[in-house]
Design an enzyme around this catalytic site. Sequence first.
Site, short mmCIF file in Angstrom:
data_model
loop_
_atom_site.label_atom_id
_atom_site.label_comp_id
_atom_site.label_asym_id
_atom_site.label_seq_id
_atom_site.Cartn_x
_atom_site.Cartn_y
_atom_site.Cartn_z
N ARG A 101 0.88 -1.19 0.00
CA ARG A 101 0.00 0.00 0.00
C ARG A 101 0.90 1.22 0.00
NH1 ARG A 101 -5.30 1.35 3.57
NH2 ARG A 101 -6.07 -0.04 1.95
N HIS A 128 -7.35 1.06 -6.38
CA HIS A 128 -7.49 0.15 -5.22
C HIS A 128 -8.11 -1.15 -5.74
CE1 HIS A 128 -7.70 -1.25 -1.25
NE2 HIS A 128 -8.58 -0.43 -0.71
N GLN A 131 -9.79 -3.91 -3.48
CA GLN A 131 -11.12 -3.53 -3.01
C GLN A 131 -12.18 -3.87 -4.04
OE1 GLN A 131 -11.91 -1.89 0.12
NE2 GLN A 131 -13.92 -2.59 -0.54
N ASP A 224 -17.31 7.09 -1.47
CA ASP A 224 -16.07 6.88 -0.72
C ASP A 224 -15.75 8.21 -0.04
OD1 ASP A 224 -13.64 5.88 0.24
OD2 ASP A 224 -12.55 6.34 -1.60
N CYS A 264 -16.22 1.34 0.57
CA CYS A 264 -15.03 0.55 0.90
C CYS A 264 -14.64 0.69 2.37
CB CYS A 264 -13.87 0.93 -0.01
SG CYS A 264 -13.22 2.58 0.24
N ARG A 292 -13.16 -8.82 1.44
CA ARG A 292 -11.74 -8.54 1.19
C ARG A 292 -10.93 -9.81 1.41
NH1 ARG A 292 -9.86 -3.38 1.56
NH2 ARG A 292 -8.01 -4.33 0.67
N1 NVA Z 1 -9.97 6.65 -1.21
C1 NVA Z 1 -9.62 6.21 0.12
C2 NVA Z 1 -9.77 4.73 0.25
C3 NVA Z 1 -9.47 4.18 1.62
C4 NVA Z 1 -9.56 2.70 1.70
C5 NVA Z 1 -8.20 6.63 0.41
O1 NVA Z 1 -7.33 6.51 -0.47
O2 NVA Z 1 -7.95 7.11 1.52
N1 CP Z 2 -11.12 -0.30 2.45
C1 CP Z 2 -9.87 -0.35 2.91
O1 CP Z 2 -8.92 -0.55 2.15
O2 CP Z 2 -9.76 -0.18 4.25
P1 CP Z 2 -8.41 0.00 5.07
O3 CP Z 2 -7.86 1.36 4.75
O4 CP Z 2 -8.85 -0.11 6.52
O5 CP Z 2 -7.45 -1.09 4.69
#
Ligand code: NVA
Ligand code: CP
Length: 307
Positions: A101, A128, A131, A224, A264, A292
Amino acid sequence: MTRHFLRDDSITPAEQAEILDLAAQLKADRWSQKPLEGPQTVAVIFDKSSTRTRVSFAVGIADLGGSPLIISTANSQLGGKETPADTARVLERQVAAIVWRTYAQAGLEEMAEGTRVPVINALSDDFHPCQLLADLLTIREHKGELKGLTLSFFGDGRSNMGHSYALAGAMAGMHVRIASPEAYAPREDVVADAARIAAQTGGSVTLLADPREAAAGADVVVTDTWVSMGKEEEKLARLRDLGAYKVTGETMSLADPAAIFIHCLPADRGYEVDADVIDGPQSVIWDEAENRLHAQKALLVWLLKQQ
Ligand code: NVA
Ligand code: CP
């Protein structure tokens, strides 16, 4: 040749369907496959915070007979002192796969180019894809099939989630609507890629400024956070710019009566979605969060088989 999962379109439509079928099998019979028996280790690296991704990869790798090695970039040499390519060369001699990540998509690409083990994008600024495998599995469970469904996403269409819905939704043959102000519309190259995929699958991708138009008759309503990780400094402007795209009871009343709501997570109730929607009867967010686990296990099993 080593296969990686860096974006939703790193796989073909047929491969996406295969992974979703495998995810459903693994959900029905959770400990039936042990490709990581040994145990082999999978490195799971985080440059950003996480709850769902961290837990589902750690549990999923253990379910597959393996051992998860969770690494925070803050305590490693990656992220300043060492390049992704050099890190990959070190890891590939000891782990079966690398899950990462991060911020820039380019880092993931460099990591993948530098290694012979699969690299999985566990969220970048641009996509992502893990997801989306879970989301598609959830939609399939609740709606029966994906092809021909209308999925409407509201809010920051230029975010990782907006981009991944465009690509993965098109790949599944869905009609994806992205409702956002023009400045938050998905990147042009991503829309072009999604349109190319949609032409093969019978799906479509439509960008809309009017949230009511986007909601009309939708089978799946999605939003989101308005403030993705890394965008915290823009918070005030984003709350102002995206306010009209909040998912409310009215949004759901315009959608198909049998529509489901997904997110998500984590969610900011009262901002991108009202509490009575996300906590209401049409919301399937907890199935989505559980999926997930099953979707990523299927992805790992599938990627390890391609080696
Ligand atoms: N769009 C959000 C998704 C979190 C799982 C982010 O990147 O923070
Ligand atoms: N949806 C998702 O990726 O959640 P986290 O940021 O908790 O991993």
